[in-house]
Structures are given as C-alpha cells and as structure tokens.
Design a protein around this motif. Structure first.
Motif, short mmCIF file in Angstrom:
data_model
loop_
_atom_site.label_atom_id
_atom_site.label_comp_id
_atom_site.label_asym_id
_atom_site.label_seq_id
_atom_site.Cartn_x
_atom_site.Cartn_y
_atom_site.Cartn_z
N THR A 55 0.84 -1.21 0.00
CA THR A 55 0.00 0.00 0.00
C THR A 55 0.87 1.26 0.00
N ALA A 56 1.93 1.23 0.83
CA ALA A 56 2.84 2.39 0.88
C ALA A 56 3.49 2.61 -0.50
N PHE A 57 3.84 1.51 -1.14
CA PHE A 57 4.46 1.58 -2.48
C PHE A 57 3.49 2.23 -3.47
N HIS A 58 2.22 1.82 -3.43
CA HIS A 58 1.23 2.38 -4.37
C HIS A 58 1.05 3.88 -4.17
N SER A 59 1.08 4.33 -2.91
CA SER A 59 0.88 5.77 -2.73
C SER A 59 2.10 6.56 -3.21
N LEU A 60 3.30 5.99 -3.07
CA LEU A 60 4.50 6.67 -3.61
C LEU A 60 4.45 6.70 -5.14
N LEU A 61 3.95 5.61 -5.74
CA LEU A 61 3.85 5.58 -7.21
C LEU A 61 2.93 6.68 -7.71
N LEU A 62 1.82 6.89 -6.99
CA LEU A 62 0.88 7.95 -7.41
C LEU A 62 1.55 9.31 -7.34
N ARG A 63 2.32 9.53 -6.27
CA ARG A 63 3.02 10.83 -6.14
C ARG A 63 4.06 10.99 -7.25
N ARG A 64 4.75 9.90 -7.57
CA ARG A 64 5.75 9.96 -8.66
C ARG A 64 5.04 10.27 -9.98
N GLN A 65 3.86 9.65 -10.17
CA GLN A 65 3.09 9.89 -11.40
C GLN A 65 2.67 11.35 -11.53
N ARG A 66 2.47 11.99 -10.38
CA ARG A 66 2.10 13.42 -10.40
C ARG A 66 3.31 14.33 -10.56
N GLY A 67 4.49 13.74 -10.72
CA GLY A 67 5.68 14.53 -11.05
C GLY A 67 6.56 14.90 -9.88
N GLU A 68 6.32 14.30 -8.70
CA GLU A 68 7.23 14.60 -7.57
C GLU A 68 8.58 13.92 -7.83
N PRO A 69 9.69 14.64 -7.57
CA PRO A 69 11.01 14.01 -7.77
C PRO A 69 11.19 12.81 -6.84
N LEU A 70 11.88 11.82 -7.35
CA LEU A 70 12.18 10.62 -6.57
C LEU A 70 12.82 10.98 -5.22
N ALA A 71 13.69 11.99 -5.25
CA ALA A 71 14.42 12.37 -4.03
C ALA A 71 13.49 12.84 -2.91
N TYR A 72 12.34 13.46 -3.26
CA TYR A 72 11.40 13.87 -2.22
C TYR A 72 10.66 12.64 -1.66
N LEU A 73 10.46 11.64 -2.52
CA LEU A 73 9.71 10.46 -2.08
C LEU A 73 10.54 9.58 -1.16
N THR A 74 11.84 9.52 -1.42
CA THR A 74 12.70 8.71 -0.55
C THR A 74 13.32 9.57 0.56
N GLY A 75 13.29 10.91 0.36
CA GLY A 75 13.90 11.81 1.34
C GLY A 75 15.42 11.81 1.30
N ARG A 76 15.98 11.34 0.18
CA ARG A 76 17.45 11.20 0.07
C ARG A 76 17.93 11.55 -1.31
N ARG A 77 19.15 12.07 -1.41
CA ARG A 77 19.81 12.24 -2.71
C ARG A 77 21.31 12.24 -2.49
N GLU A 78 22.02 11.57 -3.37
CA GLU A 78 23.49 11.57 -3.31
C GLU A 78 24.02 12.83 -3.96
N PHE A 79 24.96 13.49 -3.33
CA PHE A 79 25.66 14.62 -3.95
C PHE A 79 27.11 14.55 -3.48
N TRP A 80 28.04 14.54 -4.41
CA TRP A 80 29.46 14.48 -4.05
C TRP A 80 29.73 13.33 -3.09
N SER A 81 29.11 12.18 -3.38
CA SER A 81 29.24 10.97 -2.56
C SER A 81 28.73 11.13 -1.13
N LEU A 82 28.02 12.21 -0.85
CA LEU A 82 27.37 12.36 0.46
C LEU A 82 25.90 12.00 0.29
N SER A 83 25.35 11.29 1.27
CA SER A 83 23.92 11.01 1.22
C SER A 83 23.21 12.12 1.99
#
Ligand code: SAM
Ligand code: GLN
Length: 280
Positions: A55-83
């Motif tokens: 169920t949690a996966f389905h709600s994230l998919l809907l948000r991704r479908q609406r154009g939210e960046p993956l990084a907001y959905l996971t709350g993480r992004r790599e930059f310069w090898s820093l998480s």
C-alpha cells in the motif's frame, strides 16, 4: 499478495508515461518501502510483498506519477558521494552543481585555513561537499528560507561536519560586513516565463525563480560581492545554459578580473567565476 517482480512490472508500466527511468524509479521506491537494497529486489523477485508495504508503495507511485522528484519520495539524494536528507523545502541537488564544487576546491589550497561562503545553500549540498574536502575551511552557509536552513543544518549534524555555521537572510545581508576568500552561489536563475518551469513544479519557487529574466539574483549578488571578498578572493556562480555571456559581462562591469566560464558534464557553460582585487 503480489510478488516483488509482479509489483515492479506493473509499477514500471504505470510510470512509463512520466519517467524515462520508470523501472529504476519503481525499484528505488520498492527498496525504500521494504528498507532493503535494490540488488536484493533483483536477486529475489519471487518473494511476496506484505499488504502494508504494498500500500505504501502504491501511494508513492501515485506521487511519482504526479511529477514529484524521486528524491522527495525517498527523502534522500546523493551529492558528491554524500547522502543528503531532503524535504520539498529545498531544491534537489543537481549533478552539474558538482562542477561548481570542483572549481571551488581548485581555489582552496588543502590544509590552509580559509573563509568560505555558500549563498543560498538549500540542502547544504555545496557547503557540505566543500567541508568534507577542506576540513580546515571555515564555512558559512546562508539561505533566505528558514525551512531550507533547517534541512542543511540537520545534514551537517548527521554528517558530523562541525566547521559550518548557518545564517538566515537575503543574500549578503545574512553576513553583515564579513569578508571571505571564496564565495559560491547557485542562485535561482530560471526565468519566470520559462516553459521548463512546469516540469519543476514540485520544487520551491524561491529556489528556482528570482524574476522575469532569470538574471535578477546575479544582479543582486555580483555588485554586493566586492564588499565581502578579501583581496584576490573568488566569486563562483552557477547559471543557466544561455546565461554565461550575461554573467561574465556583469562580473567584468563590476571590476572582477580573470573571469572565465566552465562547462558542466554535458558541455553546457554552467559556472562563471572571477576574482576581485581592490588595487587594480
Ligand atoms: N545551493 C543549493 C544547491 O546547489 O543545490 C540550492 C540552490 S537553489 C537553486 C537556490 C537557493 O537560494 C534556495 O535554497 C533558495 O531558498 C535560496 N535563495 C533564494 N533567494 C534568496 C535570497 N534572496 N537570499 C538568500 N538565499 C536565497
Ligand atoms: N538547474 C536547475 C534546472 O534548471 C535550476 C536551478 C537554479 O535555478 N539554480 O533544473
């Protein structure tokens, strides 16, 4: 109950219309809700997924479908090898901004104390990357947004980087009359009328748009920078694909020397920098 493989196949089909990396996005999101590595999903596709994570996966998919960046959905992004931890209060750090970090490091001798300012730090990406590479640098990171500063502060704390301090305010007003050896800034530079903005709707407007032409932040930061640079200090600016000439011109008009523009990894001019001396 569906298997991991079945969920991923359906999700990839669902995301195909909105993402060029639909299958990868689906894997990242399923790994996130199952709190496992992507490789584990791929290694064990037949394993069943319980109802709650499905169920949690389905709600994230809907948000991704609406154009939210993956990084907001996971709350993480790599930059310069820093998480980095992210919220929708900050711009998702872009890979091309690592060019700005490289150019800054080339002007910060290792092992020497230096005073560095990151104006408009957002998630803290640039300041934190510089802090990990130059432990002897004193780094000040500013933002007009207190919500953004909270994200940057939390990242610094989690990464154990104690040589940073944070100040809230409008560009240089955040640092009163202090001077620095090097100032970096990736300001909002998308023109208010740019149709490309529609694809960036999930990110904060304050991070992307400073006015009608897209040059307004540079027009504020460049003239003021002279009062905040030490002798022969450097100002490094990230800008849009078609802004190098305008930014170069602005720096030269305000007395900067050694003004050069540098391409990002796709060959687009992305960073323009110059030095300032009072006695020239
Ligand atoms: N430095 C981060 C990066 O490279 O990923 C974020 C850059 S984002 C393009 C621009 C940042 O400038 C945003 O965090 C925004 O809140 C901040 N900003 C916008 N206007 C500002 C102002 N007048 N004074 C200070 N910061 C400002
Ligand atoms: N590079 C971002 C984009 O066009 C814009 C970031 C900015 O305004 N500094 O997607």
């Amino acid at each position: 109950m569906s298997s991991r493989g079945e969920l991923l196949a359906r999700a990839a089909a669902q995301l195909a219309a909105v993402s060029a990396s639909a299958r990868l996005d689906a894997e990242v999101l399923l790994a996130h809700v199952l709190d496992c590595e992507r490789s584990a999903l791929i290694a064990h596709p037949a394993q069943a997924v319980a109802d709650a994570p499905a169920t949690a996966f389905h709600s994230l998919l809907l948000r991704r479908q609406r154009g939210e960046p993956l990084a907001y959905l996971t709350g993480r992004r790599e930059f310069w090898s820093l998480s980095l931890a992210l919220t929708p209060a900050v711009l998702v750090p872009r890979p091309e901004t690592e060019v700005l970090v490289e150019l800054a490091l080339a002007r910060l001798p290792a092992g020497e104390p230096s005073a560095v300012l990151d104006l408009g730090t957002g998630s803290g990406a640039i300041a934190l990357a510089l802090a990990t590479e130059r432990p002897t640098a004193h780094i000040t990171a500013t933002d007009v947004s207190s919500a953004a500063l909270a994200v940057a502060r939390a990242n610094a704390q989690r990464l154990g980087l104690a040589q940073l301090r944070f100040r809230q305010g409008d560009w240089f007003k955040a640092v009163s009359s202090e001077r620095f050896d090097l100032v970096v800034c990736n300001p909002p530079y998308v023109a208010a009328t740019d149709p490309h903005l529609a694809t960036l709707h999930a990110e904060p407007a304050t991070a992307l748009v400073a006015g009608a032409t897209g040059l307004e932040a540079f027009e504020r930061v460049v003239p003021a920078a002279r009062e905040h640079l030490r002798e022969d200090g450097w100002l490094l600016l990230e800008h849009g694909a078609d802004q190098a000439a305008a930014v170069k011109n602005l720096l030269e008009r305000h007395g900067f020397h050694d003004v050069t523009s540098h391409p990002d990894y796709s060959g687009t001019p992305r960073v323009t920098l110059g030095s300032h001396s009072s006695n020239r």
